[in-house]
Design a protein around this motif. Structure first.
Motif, PDB file in Angstrom:
ATOM      1  N   ALA A  34       0.823  -1.207   0.000  1.00 45.80           N
ATOM      2  CA  ALA A  34       0.000   0.000   0.000  1.00 45.80           C
ATOM      3  C   ALA A  34       0.856   1.255   0.000  1.00 45.80           C
ATOM      4  N   LEU A  35       1.892   1.272   0.832  1.00 44.33           N
ATOM      5  CA  LEU A  35       2.747   2.446   0.927  1.00 44.33           C
ATOM      6  C   LEU A  35       3.519   2.691  -0.365  1.00 44.33           C
ATOM      7  N   LEU A  36       3.831   1.626  -1.099  1.00 41.73           N
ATOM      8  CA  LEU A  36       4.544   1.777  -2.370  1.00 41.73           C
ATOM      9  C   LEU A  36       3.748   2.577  -3.384  1.00 41.73           C
ATOM     10  N   VAL A  37       2.431   2.486  -3.306  1.00 42.02           N
ATOM     11  CA  VAL A  37       1.586   3.204  -4.273  1.00 42.02           C
ATOM     12  C   VAL A  37       0.761   4.287  -3.595  1.00 42.02           C
ATOM     13  N   LEU A  45       7.443  -0.253  11.042  1.00 37.02           N
ATOM     14  CA  LEU A  45       6.392   0.193  10.124  1.00 37.02           C
ATOM     15  C   LEU A  45       5.743   1.476  10.623  1.00 37.02           C
ATOM     16  N   LEU A  46       5.579   1.601  11.939  1.00 40.64           N
ATOM     17  CA  LEU A  46       4.923   2.780  12.502  1.00 40.64           C
ATOM     18  C   LEU A  46       5.732   4.059  12.271  1.00 40.64           C
ATOM     19  N   GLU A  47       7.017   3.918  12.053  1.00 39.84           N
ATOM     20  CA  GLU A  47       7.863   5.086  11.819  1.00 39.84           C
ATOM     21  C   GLU A  47       7.772   5.581  10.373  1.00 39.84           C
ATOM     22  N   THR A  48       7.034   4.857   9.530  1.00 36.86           N
ATOM     23  CA  THR A  48       6.932   5.208   8.113  1.00 36.86           C
ATOM     24  C   THR A  48       5.793   6.185   7.903  1.00 36.86           C
ATOM     25  N   PRO A  49       6.002   7.302   7.207  1.00 37.68           N
ATOM     26  CA  PRO A  49       4.899   8.216   6.892  1.00 37.68           C
ATOM     27  C   PRO A  49       3.791   7.490   6.142  1.00 37.68           C
ATOM     28  N   LYS A  57       4.034   8.831  -2.437  1.00 41.32           N
ATOM     29  CA  LYS A  57       4.569   7.490  -2.173  1.00 41.32           C
ATOM     30  C   LYS A  57       5.688   7.590  -1.140  1.00 41.32           C
ATOM     31  N   THR A  58       5.559   6.803  -0.076  1.00 38.31           N
ATOM     32  CA  THR A  58       6.526   6.901   1.010  1.00 38.31           C
ATOM     33  C   THR A  58       7.694   5.945   0.848  1.00 38.31           C
ATOM     34  N   LEU A  59       7.569   4.949  -0.016  1.00 32.77           N
ATOM     35  CA  LEU A  59       8.656   4.028  -0.303  1.00 32.77           C
ATOM     36  C   LEU A  59       8.976   4.135  -1.783  1.00 32.77           C
ATOM     37  N   LYS A  60      10.246   4.298  -2.133  1.00 33.98           N
ATOM     38  CA  LYS A  60      10.580   4.583  -3.526  1.00 33.98           C
ATOM     39  C   LYS A  60      11.713   3.695  -4.045  1.00 33.98           C
ATOM     40  N   PRO A  61      11.464   2.409  -4.169  1.00 36.82           N
ATOM     41  CA  PRO A  61      12.477   1.537  -4.779  1.00 36.82           C
ATOM     42  C   PRO A  61      12.413   1.635  -6.293  1.00 36.82           C
ATOM     43  N   GLY A  62      13.295   0.874  -6.970  1.00 38.89           N
ATOM     44  CA  GLY A  62      13.246   0.830  -8.427  1.00 38.89           C
ATOM     45  C   GLY A  62      11.978   0.162  -8.917  1.00 38.89           C
TER      46      GLY A  62
END
Length: 835
Positions: free
Chosen positions: A755-758, A779-783, A811-816
């Motif tokens: 969910a956080l990825l998108v 996980l709780l530390e993630t926006p 998006k709070t996580l930004k991998p390739g």
């Protein structure tokens, strides 16, 4: 004259198996049976049975209407009566167990054959423990006890000096000389319910300065297991389990004499090994204990190890000890500080077999970090190849801990060529690990004497022949077949096989995603997907043209043996275990993962073979491969390429989609696997209800909840269908449902990261005292993540939908975003090695 026996049986409750226990004691050698009632219910049950058996005498614990209520107290009451009798030996039998026919006759025969034995210094005889599963009514008793090696050489008397591994942990699977018991006045400790049998045996052997014990292979004690059997599992959740046995038993044993007898050192290591095992469990109950309890236990273990001979630890073979655990114990053993190569625990550098597809080789050694100068993490190192200094291609150090306390460090090094190594000023020997010594294996398969012919061969000739043989084997294994027969044409190339699997009963994860990509972009490879034929995904994938093979079939195992790459997203799937266990050294196991690692999973991953593993985030990768972690994986095995299934997720999220769903996705619950339909409906309702009401209050927005069924819960939930009153979403539908969602609701699941990825906000519904909350702290530390307490869910659901998901979050996580392409490119980079 035949030996005569008294038997003590403590009984608690109604004793449902007591009649069977008494029936098994019908032997002319048994003269008296003391049945000791531990409560009023047991007293009534035993009196009824005693009326039909003249050998039975009923005793009780406590005074008046007060009962002592402990097995130790009951046994002590029985001992007081038994030692006053004129019998020769005393046995114990638990009320739900039995002994095999001929049990006492086998013991009597052994005793008669050694009538001249000095029983004052050989005061007990061990008998064989057989496990009887009461859930399998027709099952034969199984001998699975780790100390079963004691009987591999038959019935005999053994010297504890010559065979100090002949230890015992069960008073029920033993008989004791009555005269020695009377002389020593020995009794059970009534205040501890763990290791009290071991303590009784140890104190008896110490009290009479025992020189030997007997072992009787013909006497079998049948130990019943079942749901009502033992509190052993629950015991490991009790804080006292980690302190009281040490304070009452293990520490006093370790201080009983100097030096400690070798048999007692083996006994101590046997007891400590269970603590090592519980600490290594993936979901160890010790993780939920207060930190002070865990540190105290680690401190007690360190004290005891300080009394254990280093040489004995090096050869300890009573139980299997992996390389890291043996080195962990060695690092705190008695003579370790006096070793000439300290702070190293061994002068050996352990080399690992080099894989044909990997250009580097792995080496490790162990050392004590607390023995290094302040500020220094590793000892001074010098590596040389052909007289020239070299540096490792990859290097890290691992912290091996016990209950959170570091005991030893492991240095992991990867080199292109095997170097000579000088560490901490000492030249080390580089050689392969010889494997863990184990008495069960050693006694079952005695080493044959070397043949004269082999012994007389010149060493250089032997080396040359072995080298040629290894070369031939390597060439044939890479081609997948032997040399062509005369007159035949050898194929120039053998088609590769890549085997894929998600869960054995479900697809829809990273293996399916990568199969789609790789089969389209690497058509020269034979791609095969393993799946249970009964899976609801079978028909879907078959219709799409997947090459499917039943995961439990012989064909799957044959493909597993041929595969150059085995790509799985669940390395713990039971159905894949035979295939994974049979992998050869030049095959490649690629762990695609199920999700982003948020928890500390080294207990799960370290014992497994993982050749390559995918990660997604910088923080995730660094937590695994960084110095000082507990993971033994390095950058050679860990590729940060993202997860294949996320490629499709990004595609879907890039389109214009109406966000009109609240995706409710709780983690599966073990207790619900056997729950009734009504209980499952209530559980689903407790999750969905507050969000139905919240969506109704926001009805003008057209938002409604849908429920994602965890794959492990599908059998319990799917058949309820419309009766649940909510739309159900299954595995392969998850991504489409997620990108249509304005919020994801879960307790803790890897889908939160999807969910956080998108950019979908996450509501984490966890109680303040739930152990999941501690595990979810990362996980709780993630926006984008909001913690909601279950008791406030009704009020906070509307607020969350209004404030948390009124607009799409960044998006709070930004991998390739090209995991599949990157993975295929990396795998094909060494393709020529396989052709």
């Amino acid at each position: 004259m035949s030996a005569r026996f008294s038997v003590i049986i403590p009984v608690a409750g109604s004793g449902p198996y007591l009649a069977q226990a008494l029936e098994s004691l019908r032997s002319p050698l048994v003269e008296r049976i003391f049945v000791v009632a531990d409560n009023a219910e047991a007293l009534e049950a035993t009196r009824e049975l005693a009326a039909t058996n003249t050998k039975v005498r009923v005793l009780r614990t406590g005074q008046g209407n007060v009962f002592a209520c402990s097995a130790g107290a009951a046994r002590n009451v029985g001992l007081g009566a038994a030692v006053a009798e004129s019998t020769d030996w005393v046995a114990f039998l638990d009320a739900d167990d039995t002994v095999s026919p001929g049990y006492f006759e086998a013991l009597g025969e052994l005793i008669a054959q050694h009538a001249d034995q000095d029983f004052s210094s050989s005061p007990l005889i061990h008998t064989r423990i057989m496990r009887l599963d009461q859930q399998e009514h027709d099952a034969e008793p199984q001998e699975v006890h780790p100390l079963r090696y004691r009987f591999m050489q038959g019935s005999r008397w053994v010297s504890l000096t010559d065979e100090p591994h002949m230890i015992g942990t069960s008073v029920a699977a033993a008989v004791f000389n009555r005269q020695v018991l009377a002389t020593t006045g020995l009794r059970f400790d009534e205040g501890v319910n763990w290791s009290e049998d071991s303590d009784f045996i140890v104190r008896l052997l110490l009290a009479c300065r025992a020189r030997g014990v007997g072992v009787c292979a013909g006497a079998r004690y049948l130990y019943r297991v079942g749901h009502q059997r033992s509190l052993t599992s629950a015991a490991w959740s009790a804080p006292l389990k980690y302190t009281l046995p040490f304070e009452r038993f293990y520490l006093p044993w370790s201080q009983s004499s100097r030096p400690l007898p070798l048999w007692l050192q083996n006994q101590l290591l046997y007891e400590l090994a269970h603590y090592l095992q519980i600490d290594r469990q993936v979901f160890s109950p010790a993780l939920e204990l207060p930190g002070q309890v865990r540190r105290t236990c680690a401190g007690y273990i360190e004290q005891i190890l300080g009394k254990i001979d280093t040489s004995l630890l090096e050869g300890f073979a009573v139980l299997p000890l992996g390389l890291d655990r043996r080195q962990l114990l060695l690092a705190r053993s008695a003579q370790v500080d006096a070793l000439p190569y300290a702070p190293l625990t061994s002068r050996q550098v352990f080399s690992y077999a080099k894989r044909s597809w990997r250009p580097v080789q792995k080496f490790t050694y162990f050392y004590r970090g607390d023995a290094l100068p302040a500020g220094q993490d590793v000892p001074a190192e010098v590596f040389m190849v052909q007289g020239q200094p070299v540096e490792p291609v990859t290097a890290k150090w691992v912290s091996h801990t016990l209950f959170g306390v570091e005991f030893v460090r492991e240095r992991i090094l990867w080199f292109e060529q095997a170097p000579s190594m000088r560490v901490a000023g000492f030249d080390l020997k580089v050689s392969p690990y010889a494997g863990t010594p184990l008495l069960l294996r050693q006694l079952a398969q005695p080493t044959p004497p070397p043949s004269t012919e082999m012994a007389e061969r010149p060493p250089l000739l032997m080396q040359a022949k072995k080298g040629l043989w290894r070369l031939k084997r390597a060439l044939t294994s890479r081609s997948g077949q032997g040399s062509a027969a005369p007159g035949q044409v050898q194929p120039a190339q053998v088609r590769q096989v890549w085997v894929y699997a998600d869960r054995e009963h479900r697809a829809g994860d990273n293996a399916e995603a990568f199969y789609r990509y790789a089969s389209a972009h690497a058509p020269q490879v034979e791609h095969v997907f393993l799946l249970c034929r009964q899976s609801p995904d079978w028909a879907r994938l078959e219709q799409e043209g997947f090459t499917l093979v039943e995961v439990a079939s012989a064909q799957a195992q044959e493909l597993g043996r041929r595969a150059s790459n085995l790509l799985v997203s669940d390395i713990s799937a039971p159905g894949l275990a035979p295939i994974l266990a049979a992998l050869g050294p030049d095959q490649r196991l690629v762990f695609l993962q199920h999700g982003i690692l948020r928890r500390d999973h080294w207990r799960w991953l370290n014992p497994r073979r993982i050749d390559l593993m995918l990660t997604t985030l910088d923080s995730e990768t660094q937590a695994i491969v960084g110095d000082g972690s507990c993971y033994t994986l390095t950058r050679q095995e860990v590729w940060q390429l993202g997860l294949p299934r996320h490629d499709r997720l990004y595609e879907l999220a890039a389109g214009e989609v109406r966000r009109d769903r609240v995706l409710v996705a709780p983690t599966w619950q073990q207790s619900l696997v056997t729950a009734t339909d009504d209980e499952v409906r209530a559980w689903v309702g407790s999750w969905v209800g507050p969000w139905v009401e919240a969506c109704e209050r926001l009805g003008q927005r057209g938002v409604r909840p849908v429920f994602f069924v965890h794959p492990n819960m599908e059998e319990r939930v799917a058949h309820l269908g419309e009766g649940l009153g909510v739309e159900l979403v299954f595995g392969h539908q998850f991504q489409e449902a997620l990108v249509r969602s304005c919020a994801l609701v879960t307790d803790y699941s890897s889908v939160a990261d999807d969910a956080l990825l998108v950019g979908v906000p996450v509501a984490l519904v966890v109680a303040p005292d739930d152990p999941q909350l501690k595990r979810a702290r990362n996980l709780l530390e993630t926006p984008g993540v909001t913690l909601i307490r279950p008791e406030n869910l009704q009020e906070l659901a509307v607020s969350f939908l209004l404030t948390g998901s009124s607009a799409r979050k960044a998006k709070t996580l930004k991998p390739g975003k090209d995991s599949c392409g990157s993975l295929l490119s990396n795998l094909q980079g060494s393709l020529s090695l396989w052709l």
